[in-house]
Design a protein around this motif. Structure first.
Motif, PDB file in Angstrom:
ATOM      1  N   LEU A  20     -24.274  31.241  -8.610  1.00 49.87           N
ATOM      2  CA  LEU A  20     -22.819  30.770  -8.747  1.00 49.87           C
ATOM      3  C   LEU A  20     -22.576  29.887  -9.960  1.00 49.87           C
ATOM      4  CD1 LEU A  20     -22.126  29.742  -4.817  1.00 49.87           C
ATOM      5  CD2 LEU A  20     -21.464  32.245  -6.164  1.00 49.87           C
ATOM      6  N   THR A  21     -21.283  29.804 -10.487  1.00 52.67           N
ATOM      7  CA  THR A  21     -21.011  29.102 -11.317  1.00 52.67           C
ATOM      8  C   THR A  21     -20.347  27.787 -10.583  1.00 52.67           C
ATOM      9  OG1 THR A  21     -18.856  30.111 -11.786  1.00 52.67           O
ATOM     10  CG2 THR A  21     -20.656  30.670 -13.167  1.00 52.67           C
ATOM     11  N   CYS A  22     -20.252  26.791 -11.529  1.00 50.30           N
ATOM     12  CA  CYS A  22     -19.501  25.514 -10.866  1.00 50.30           C
ATOM     13  C   CYS A  22     -18.953  24.546 -11.926  1.00 50.30           C
ATOM     14  CB  CYS A  22     -20.491  24.704 -10.018  1.00 50.30           C
ATOM     15  SG  CYS A  22     -21.836  23.901 -10.698  1.00 50.30           S
ATOM     16  N   SER A  23     -17.966  23.860 -11.623  1.00 51.24           N
ATOM     17  CA  SER A  23     -17.694  22.963 -12.640  1.00 51.24           C
ATOM     18  C   SER A  23     -17.809  21.611 -12.286  1.00 51.24           C
ATOM     19  CB  SER A  23     -16.015  22.966 -12.781  1.00 51.24           C
ATOM     20  OG  SER A  23     -15.531  24.216 -13.378  1.00 51.24           O
ATOM     21  N   ILE A  24     -18.210  20.684 -13.229  1.00 50.65           N
ATOM     22  CA  ILE A  24     -18.618  19.486 -12.923  1.00 50.65           C
ATOM     23  C   ILE A  24     -17.813  18.400 -13.985  1.00 50.65           C
ATOM     24  CG2 ILE A  24     -20.455  17.741 -13.371  1.00 50.65           C
ATOM     25  CD1 ILE A  24     -22.423  20.066 -12.761  1.00 50.65           C
ATOM     26  N   GLY A  25     -17.331  17.353 -13.158  1.00 49.71           N
ATOM     27  CA  GLY A  25     -16.524  16.496 -13.979  1.00 49.71           C
ATOM     28  C   GLY A  25     -17.415  14.987 -13.968  1.00 49.71           C
ATOM     29  N   VAL A  26     -17.321  14.253 -15.129  1.00 49.02           N
ATOM     30  CA  VAL A  26     -17.954  13.103 -14.993  1.00 49.02           C
ATOM     31  C   VAL A  26     -16.834  12.073 -15.378  1.00 49.02           C
ATOM     32  CG1 VAL A  26     -19.930  11.573 -16.032  1.00 49.02           C
ATOM     33  CG2 VAL A  26     -20.213  14.073 -15.643  1.00 49.02           C
ATOM     34  N   GLY A  27     -16.870  10.880 -14.749  1.00 50.41           N
ATOM     35  CA  GLY A  27     -16.015   9.959 -15.147  1.00 50.41           C
ATOM     36  C   GLY A  27     -16.290   8.601 -14.411  1.00 50.41           C
ATOM     37  N   PRO A  28     -15.444   7.461 -14.651  1.00 51.31           N
ATOM     38  CA  PRO A  28     -15.928   6.176 -14.232  1.00 51.31           C
ATOM     39  C   PRO A  28     -15.586   5.934 -12.750  1.00 51.31           C
ATOM     40  CG  PRO A  28     -14.059   5.988 -15.387  1.00 51.31           C
ATOM     41  CD  PRO A  28     -14.177   7.460 -15.464  1.00 51.31           C
ATOM     42  N   ASN A  29     -15.014   6.778 -12.147  1.00 47.57           N
ATOM     43  CA  ASN A  29     -14.844   6.780 -10.770  1.00 47.57           C
ATOM     44  C   ASN A  29     -14.436   8.061 -10.301  1.00 47.57           C
ATOM     45  OD1 ASN A  29     -11.973   7.275 -10.904  1.00 47.57           O
ATOM     46  ND2 ASN A  29     -11.732   5.028 -11.663  1.00 47.57           N
ATOM     47  N   LYS A  30     -14.205   8.352  -8.821  1.00 45.24           N
ATOM     48  CA  LYS A  30     -14.032   9.661  -8.185  1.00 45.24           C
ATOM     49  C   LYS A  30     -12.838  10.218  -8.407  1.00 45.24           C
ATOM     50  CE  LYS A  30     -14.828   9.995  -3.805  1.00 45.24           C
ATOM     51  NZ  LYS A  30     -15.197   9.721  -2.239  1.00 45.24           N
ATOM     52  N   LEU A  31     -11.626   9.443  -8.753  1.00 50.29           N
ATOM     53  CA  LEU A  31     -10.562  10.144  -9.049  1.00 50.29           C
ATOM     54  C   LEU A  31     -10.689  10.635 -10.477  1.00 50.29           C
ATOM     55  CD1 LEU A  31      -7.295   9.977  -8.529  1.00 50.29           C
ATOM     56  CD2 LEU A  31      -7.274   8.044  -9.886  1.00 50.29           C
ATOM     57  N   ILE A  32     -11.258   9.986 -11.418  1.00 51.26           N
ATOM     58  CA  ILE A  32     -11.123  10.647 -12.653  1.00 51.26           C
ATOM     59  C   ILE A  32     -12.139  11.633 -12.854  1.00 51.26           C
ATOM     60  CG2 ILE A  32     -11.686  10.222 -15.127  1.00 51.26           C
ATOM     61  CD1 ILE A  32     -10.505   7.322 -14.740  1.00 51.26           C
ATOM     62  N   ALA A  33     -13.347  11.727 -12.306  1.00 49.56           N
ATOM     63  CA  ALA A  33     -14.248  12.784 -12.192  1.00 49.56           C
ATOM     64  C   ALA A  33     -13.894  13.860 -11.779  1.00 49.56           C
ATOM     65  CB  ALA A  33     -15.602  12.281 -11.584  1.00 49.56           C
ATOM     66  N   LYS A  34     -13.026  13.880 -10.551  1.00 52.12           N
ATOM     67  CA  LYS A  34     -12.460  15.200  -9.921  1.00 52.12           C
ATOM     68  C   LYS A  34     -11.510  15.621 -10.954  1.00 52.12           C
ATOM     69  CE  LYS A  34     -10.278  16.829  -5.727  1.00 52.12           C
ATOM     70  NZ  LYS A  34     -10.987  18.096  -5.883  1.00 52.12           N
ATOM     71  N   LEU A  35     -10.373  14.836 -11.461  1.00 53.27           N
ATOM     72  CA  LEU A  35      -9.581  15.341 -12.280  1.00 53.27           C
ATOM     73  C   LEU A  35     -10.314  15.931 -13.625  1.00 53.27           C
ATOM     74  CD1 LEU A  35      -6.644  15.516 -13.073  1.00 53.27           C
ATOM     75  CD2 LEU A  35      -6.798  13.327 -14.566  1.00 53.27           C
ATOM     76  N   ALA A  36     -11.336  15.500 -14.008  1.00 55.14           N
ATOM     77  CA  ALA A  36     -12.109  16.283 -15.213  1.00 55.14           C
ATOM     78  C   ALA A  36     -12.724  17.591 -14.667  1.00 55.14           C
ATOM     79  CB  ALA A  36     -13.113  15.214 -15.668  1.00 55.14           C
ATOM     80  N   GLY A  37     -13.196  17.493 -13.675  1.00 52.32           N
ATOM     81  CA  GLY A  37     -13.918  18.601 -13.037  1.00 52.32           C
ATOM     82  C   GLY A  37     -13.011  20.010 -12.883  1.00 52.32           C
ATOM     83  N   ASP A  38     -11.766  19.377 -12.674  1.00 52.79           N
ATOM     84  CA  ASP A  38     -10.681  20.552 -12.540  1.00 52.79           C
ATOM     85  C   ASP A  38      -9.961  21.103 -13.920  1.00 52.79           C
ATOM     86  OD1 ASP A  38     -10.731  20.235  -9.669  1.00 52.79           O
ATOM     87  OD2 ASP A  38      -9.065  18.913  -9.579  1.00 52.79           O
ATOM     88  N   LEU A  39     -10.416  20.475 -14.935  1.00 53.82           N
ATOM     89  CA  LEU A  39     -10.034  21.132 -16.303  1.00 53.82           C
ATOM     90  C   LEU A  39     -10.539  22.199 -16.827  1.00 53.82           C
ATOM     91  CD1 LEU A  39      -9.771  17.580 -18.173  1.00 53.82           C
ATOM     92  CD2 LEU A  39      -7.690  18.771 -16.874  1.00 53.82           C
ATOM     93  N   GLN A  40     -11.824  22.366 -16.451  1.00 52.08           N
ATOM     94  CA  GLN A  40     -12.320  23.753 -17.173  1.00 52.08           C
ATOM     95  C   GLN A  40     -13.045  24.468 -15.941  1.00 52.08           C
ATOM     96  OE1 GLN A  40     -14.872  22.686 -20.296  1.00 52.08           O
ATOM     97  NE2 GLN A  40     -13.455  21.586 -21.259  1.00 52.08           N
ATOM     98  N   LYS A  41     -12.375  24.783 -15.045  1.00 53.45           N
ATOM     99  CA  LYS A  41     -12.790  25.844 -13.933  1.00 53.45           C
ATOM    100  C   LYS A  41     -12.953  27.312 -14.467  1.00 53.45           C
ATOM    101  CE  LYS A  41     -11.808  23.214  -9.886  1.00 53.45           C
ATOM    102  NZ  LYS A  41     -11.152  23.350  -8.377  1.00 53.45           N
ATOM    103  N   PRO A  42     -14.044  28.237 -14.195  1.00 53.57           N
ATOM    104  CA  PRO A  42     -14.738  27.727 -13.063  1.00 53.57           C
ATOM    105  C   PRO A  42     -16.250  27.396 -13.376  1.00 53.57           C
ATOM    106  CG  PRO A  42     -14.858  30.142 -13.661  1.00 53.57           C
ATOM    107  CD  PRO A  42     -13.646  29.537 -14.539  1.00 53.57           C
ATOM    108  N   ASP A  43     -16.400  27.053 -14.797  1.00 52.38           N
ATOM    109  CA  ASP A  43     -17.729  26.896 -15.481  1.00 52.38           C
ATOM    110  C   ASP A  43     -17.768  25.801 -16.303  1.00 52.38           C
ATOM    111  OD1 ASP A  43     -20.647  27.068 -15.558  1.00 52.38           O
ATOM    112  OD2 ASP A  43     -20.402  28.856 -16.712  1.00 52.38           O
ATOM    113  N   GLY A  44     -16.735  24.659 -16.168  1.00 49.59           N
ATOM    114  CA  GLY A  44     -17.132  23.663 -17.128  1.00 49.59           C
ATOM    115  C   GLY A  44     -17.665  22.487 -16.702  1.00 49.59           C
ATOM    116  N   LEU A  45     -17.894  21.644 -18.109  1.00 47.32           N
ATOM    117  CA  LEU A  45     -18.537  20.639 -17.766  1.00 47.32           C
ATOM    118  C   LEU A  45     -17.851  19.412 -18.636  1.00 47.32           C
ATOM    119  CD1 LEU A  45     -20.919  18.347 -17.105  1.00 47.32           C
ATOM    120  CD2 LEU A  45     -22.052  19.352 -18.979  1.00 47.32           C
ATOM    121  N   VAL A  46     -17.161  18.465 -18.211  1.00 48.05           N
ATOM    122  CA  VAL A  46     -16.029  17.697 -18.818  1.00 48.05           C
ATOM    123  C   VAL A  46     -16.369  16.186 -18.345  1.00 48.05           C
ATOM    124  CG1 VAL A  46     -13.804  16.863 -19.060  1.00 48.05           C
ATOM    125  CG2 VAL A  46     -14.436  19.411 -19.139  1.00 48.05           C
ATOM    126  N   THR A  47     -16.554  15.294 -19.477  1.00 45.45           N
ATOM    127  CA  THR A  47     -16.762  13.818 -19.353  1.00 45.45           C
ATOM    128  C   THR A  47     -15.464  13.294 -19.626  1.00 45.45           C
ATOM    129  OG1 THR A  47     -18.942  13.936 -19.683  1.00 45.45           O
ATOM    130  CG2 THR A  47     -17.991  11.870 -19.886  1.00 45.45           C
TER     131      THR A  47
END
Length: 284
Positions: free
Chosen positions: A12-39
Motif C-alpha cells: 500500500l501507499t501512504c502519505s506522511i506529514g511532519v510538523g511541530p505538532n499533531k495539528l500541522i503534521a496531519k494537515l501536511a499529510g493531507d496535502l500530497q495524498k495518496p503517496d506524499g511526504l511533506v514537512t
C-alpha cells in the motif's frame, strides 16, 4: 523508511506529514495524498491558514464550522484572530482550544496505537426533548445526570474532586463552569449539590436551555483520600452500595431520587451521552 516498509509489507501507499505538532503534521499529510511526504513548519502553516477552510483543521467538525460561519469565521486564520471572549461565549472552554488551533498551536501528545488512554473525567450529558427555562425541570435533569455520574464513578472505583457543568442554549451557544471540592466524592447527591451551585452562576436564565452536562475530573481511587469521609458517612455509603446492587440486578434507575421523576415526566432518552468512557467502559 516508514513508507518503504508499508509498501513492502502491505503493498500500500501512504502519505506522511511532519510538523511541530499533531495539528500541522496531519494537515501536511493531507496535502500530497495518496503517496506524499511533506514537512511543514508553523510559519508555513500560518501562511496556508489564510485561505484554509476552518473545517479542514483537525478537530473542527461540520457543526462547529457552521456556527463559526454565522459569526463570519470561514478560514483557519480568521479563527486564530477571533476574540477569545467571543469563542468562549459560543463554545465554553473549547473556545481556548479553537483559537489556539487557528494560531497553529496544539499541545495534544502523540500516543502509540496500542497505548491505553488515561481517562481524566467521567460524566454524562443530555439533550432535552424540548428547550426550557424552567429551573425546576433543569435541576431535575441535573439530579438525573449526577446520579448517573456517581454510579459510574463507584463502578470504576473512582472519586472526583472537580465538578464541571456545561449548559448549551437553544441557539446552540453554551458555556461551562467548574468548581473544585475539598474532598473527592462519588455520591450523586453531593455531585448534584455542587452542580446546582454552578447553575446559580447562570442565573437569571436569559435563554432556554437545550443541553446539560455534568462531569467530574481530578479522579483518584475511591478508597484513597476518603477514609474519614467513609467513617463519617458510612450509612450513606452503605445505602449507595445497596442501591447500586439493586439497580444492577433489576435495571438502571429501578431505585432513584424522587426529584428525578420531574425530568422523566418532561422526557428522558434511553441513553444519556457519555463523557470519558474510553478506558473504563470498553470491553477488556
Amino acid at each position: 523508511e516508514i513508507k518503504k516498509a508499508v509498501r513492502t509489507e502491505l503493498g500500500l501507499t501512504c502519505s506522511i506529514g511532519v510538523g511541530p505538532n499533531k495539528l500541522i503534521a496531519k494537515l501536511a499529510g493531507d496535502l500530497q495524498k495518496p503517496d506524499g511526504l511533506v514537512t511543514m513548519s508553523r510559519a508555513e502553516a500560518l501562511v496556508l491558514f489564510e485561505d484554509l477552510p476552518v473545517q479542514e483543521l483537525w478537530g473542527v467538525g461540520e457543526r462547529t464550522a457552521e456556527r463559526l460561519a454565522q459569526v463570519g469565521i470561514f478560514t483557519a486564520a480568521e479563527l486564530g484572530r477571533a476574540p477569545l471572549s467571543m469563542l468562549t461565549t459560543m463554545f465554553g472552554v473549547l473556545g481556548h482550544r479553537l483559537q489556539a488551533m487557528g494560531c497553529g498551536h496544539c499541545d495534544d501528545p502523540v500516543a502509540q496505537y496500542d497505548e491505553k488512554r488515561i481517562v481524566k473525567s467521567v460524566g454524562h450529558s443530555h439533550t432535552l426533548p424540548k428547550d426550557t427555562a424552567d429551573v425546576a425541570i433543569i435541576q431535575a435533569y441535573l439530579r438525573l445526570l449526577a446520579e448517573r455520574v456517581g454510579e459510574r464513578l463507584r463502578r470504576y472505583g473512582k472519586a472526583g474532586s472537580t465538578v464541571s457543568l456545561y449548559v448549551r442554549y437553544a441557539d446552540f451557544t453554551g458555556a461551562g463552569r467548574q468548581h473544585r471540592v475539598g474532598e473527592p466524592m462519588t455520591s450523586g447527591l453531593h455531585i448534584y449539590r455542587s452542580a446546582v451551585c454552578l447553575l446559580r452562576q447562570y442565573m437569571p436564565l436569559r435563554k432556554k436551555v437545550r443541553l446539560l452536562g455534568i462531569s467530574l475530573s481530578d479522579l483518584t481511587p475511591a478508597s484513597g483520600g476518603q477514609g474519614f469521609l467513609l467513617e463519617r458517612c458510612g450509612r450513606e455509603e452503605r445505602l449507595m452500595d445497596v442501591v447500586d446492587r439493586i439497580n444492577r440486578r433489576y435495571g438502571a434507575a429501578t431505585l432513584k431520587p424522587g426529584s428525578v421523576l420531574t425530568a422523566e415526566r418532561f422526557g428522558v432518552k434511553e441513553r444519556c451521552g457519555l463523557i470519558g468512557t474510553y478506558l473504563f467502559d470498553r470491553k477488556r
